[in-house]
Design a protein around this motif. Structure first.
Motif, PDB file in Angstrom:
ATOM      1  N   SER A  90      31.585 -19.809  10.179  1.00  0.00           N
ATOM      2  CA  SER A  90      31.083 -18.453  10.436  1.00  0.00           C
ATOM      3  C   SER A  90      29.658 -18.483  10.981  1.00  0.00           C
ATOM      4  CB  SER A  90      31.167 -17.613   9.159  1.00  0.00           C
ATOM      5  OG  SER A  90      30.519 -18.248   8.079  1.00  0.00           O
ATOM      6  N   ALA A 148      29.920 -19.699  14.589  1.00  0.00           N
ATOM      7  CA  ALA A 148      30.483 -18.671  15.461  1.00  0.00           C
ATOM      8  C   ALA A 148      29.469 -17.577  15.757  1.00  0.00           C
ATOM      9  CB  ALA A 148      31.740 -18.077  14.820  1.00  0.00           C
ATOM     10  N   LEU A 160      34.378 -14.139  11.599  1.00  0.00           N
ATOM     11  CA  LEU A 160      35.344 -14.945  12.338  1.00  0.00           C
ATOM     12  C   LEU A 160      36.414 -14.118  13.038  1.00  0.00           C
ATOM     13  CD1 LEU A 160      35.791 -17.822   9.734  1.00  0.00           C
ATOM     14  CD2 LEU A 160      34.563 -17.934  11.909  1.00  0.00           C
ATOM     15  N   ASP A 197      32.400 -13.742   5.600  1.00  0.00           N
ATOM     16  CA  ASP A 197      32.682 -14.739   6.615  1.00  0.00           C
ATOM     17  C   ASP A 197      33.931 -14.403   7.426  1.00  0.00           C
ATOM     18  OD1 ASP A 197      34.332 -15.117   4.455  1.00  0.00           O
ATOM     19  OD2 ASP A 197      34.021 -17.282   4.304  1.00  0.00           O
TER      20      ASP A 197
END
Length: 351
Positions: free
Chosen positions: A245, A248, A329, A325
């Motif tokens: 996470s 990303a 995502l 998280d």
């Protein structure tokens, strides 16, 4: 009672402290502590009576190797802009590694190979003894520490033979790597040569601590049940390489002009008597903190700890934006929109 700087390296000891409290207390790394990684071996493999010391050592070295590769380029000054083997990448990191070794305690050929493998992958050609010593130095360098320690969780249900193999493997690692190997978890009733020490407990955010104090923020990846996993603290200034996470979100923010000024995994001290807090993501000028909460934050104790952290930050004028998280995502556009909206409000800008 011992402080972190007093705990031994180069040997195996059992820590007389609650394992969960210990895990929470090492992120951020306390002053004077070595670089501390946490390891949970696979129980199924340890229960195998045919398990050998060499096999246990090999599994630990694989995990340490993976951690060192993930932390690149934190341990190699000058390599931050080199992100692939193409062009002169391999030659460049090799030259940097050999120069680094010439000015310190690293073994040049090993460090050069590790730097090349960080870009191109592949196994190490060096024997276990060289790898153990070299990886311990690299991991210490990643955090600007003088030594490395591995906090090893002793699984339940180990028989006498498995306990002997387990301790012998830990002793091998401590001696060859000159690293601390600190045991927590189940007792080793069949092995009596591991001394017990008790570290001095570290204060929580408001200055108090108990053996089960849940109030430290832990950013290390969760341990998957039944799986061997080496977890380690974040390096200041970078998203945690073991956090999908964080990686990303950083990849998305890197494409946004408005995200300038951000800094990952910084340590914040609410007041002189408080313990430091590690912040996932910070915009200092706008006094904005972004936290990404994994599953461990959903329990009652961690939830309460997070609220206490938020209050301390808010009293100092910071706003705390929290996202789970899974949201980062699966719905990152919403996350970006909310962060951008807040930052623009603080900056007094529109659009």
């Amino acid at each position: 009672m011992r402080s972190w700087s007093d705990l031994p390296v180069g040997r195996v000891v059992r820590l007389d402290v609650d394992a969960d409290a210990m895990a929470l207390s090492i992120d951020p790394l306390p002053p004077g502590a070595p670089a501390i990684l946490s390891y949970r071996p696979r129980l199924a493999e340890l229960l195998d009576d045919a398990r050998t010391v060499a096999e246990l050592v090999a599994s630990v070295l694989r995990e340490l190797d993976a951690a060192a590769l993930a932390l690149f380029p934190a341990w190699l000054p000058g390599a931050a802009g080199i992100d692939g083997p193409g062009g002169a990448g391999l030659r460049a990191v090799r030259a940097l590694a050999l120069h680094r070794a010439s000015t310190g305690e690293h073994y040049g050929p090993f460090l050069a190979e590790l730097a090349e493998r960080a870009l191109a992958g592949g196994p190490s050609a060096f024997p276990p003894e060289v790898r153990a010593a070299g990886l311990a130095r690299v991991l210490a360098d990643s955090y600007g520490r003088n030594a490395t320690a591995v906090l090893v969780h002793v699984p339940d249900e180990l028989g006498a033979a498995a306990q002997e193999v387990f301790v012998a493997g830990c002793e091998w690692l401590a001696q060859r790597a000159k690293a601390g190997v600190w045991l927590t978890g189940a007792p080793l009733d069949a092995v009596d040569r591991v001394p017990t020490v008790r570290p001095r407990l570290v204060s929580g955010p408001t200055g108090t601590a108990t053996p089960t104090d849940p109030r430290w923020h832990s950013g290390t990846p969760a341990i998957e049940p039944g799986g061997a996993r080496m977890s380690y603290p974040a390096v200041a200034g970078r998203p945690h390489p073991g956090s999908p996470s964080e990686l990303a979100l950083e990849a998305a923010l890197a494409r946004c002009a408005w995200a300038v000024g951000r800094s990952w995994n910084q340590t914040y001290l609410p007041h002189p008597l408080a313990a430091p807090i590690r912040l996932d993501l910070l915009w200092e000028r706008e006094r904005c903190v972004v936290e990404i909460d994994g599953p461990d934050h959903r329990g009652a104790a961690k939830f309460a700890a997070d609220r206490e952290r938020d209050v301390l930050l808010q009293l100092d004028g910071y706003a705390v934006l929290r996202f789970v998280d899974v949201q980062v995502l699966t719905d990152i556009e919403t996350v970006l929109r909310r962060i951008a909206q807040f930052l623009r409000g603080r900056r007094g800008t529109e659009g």
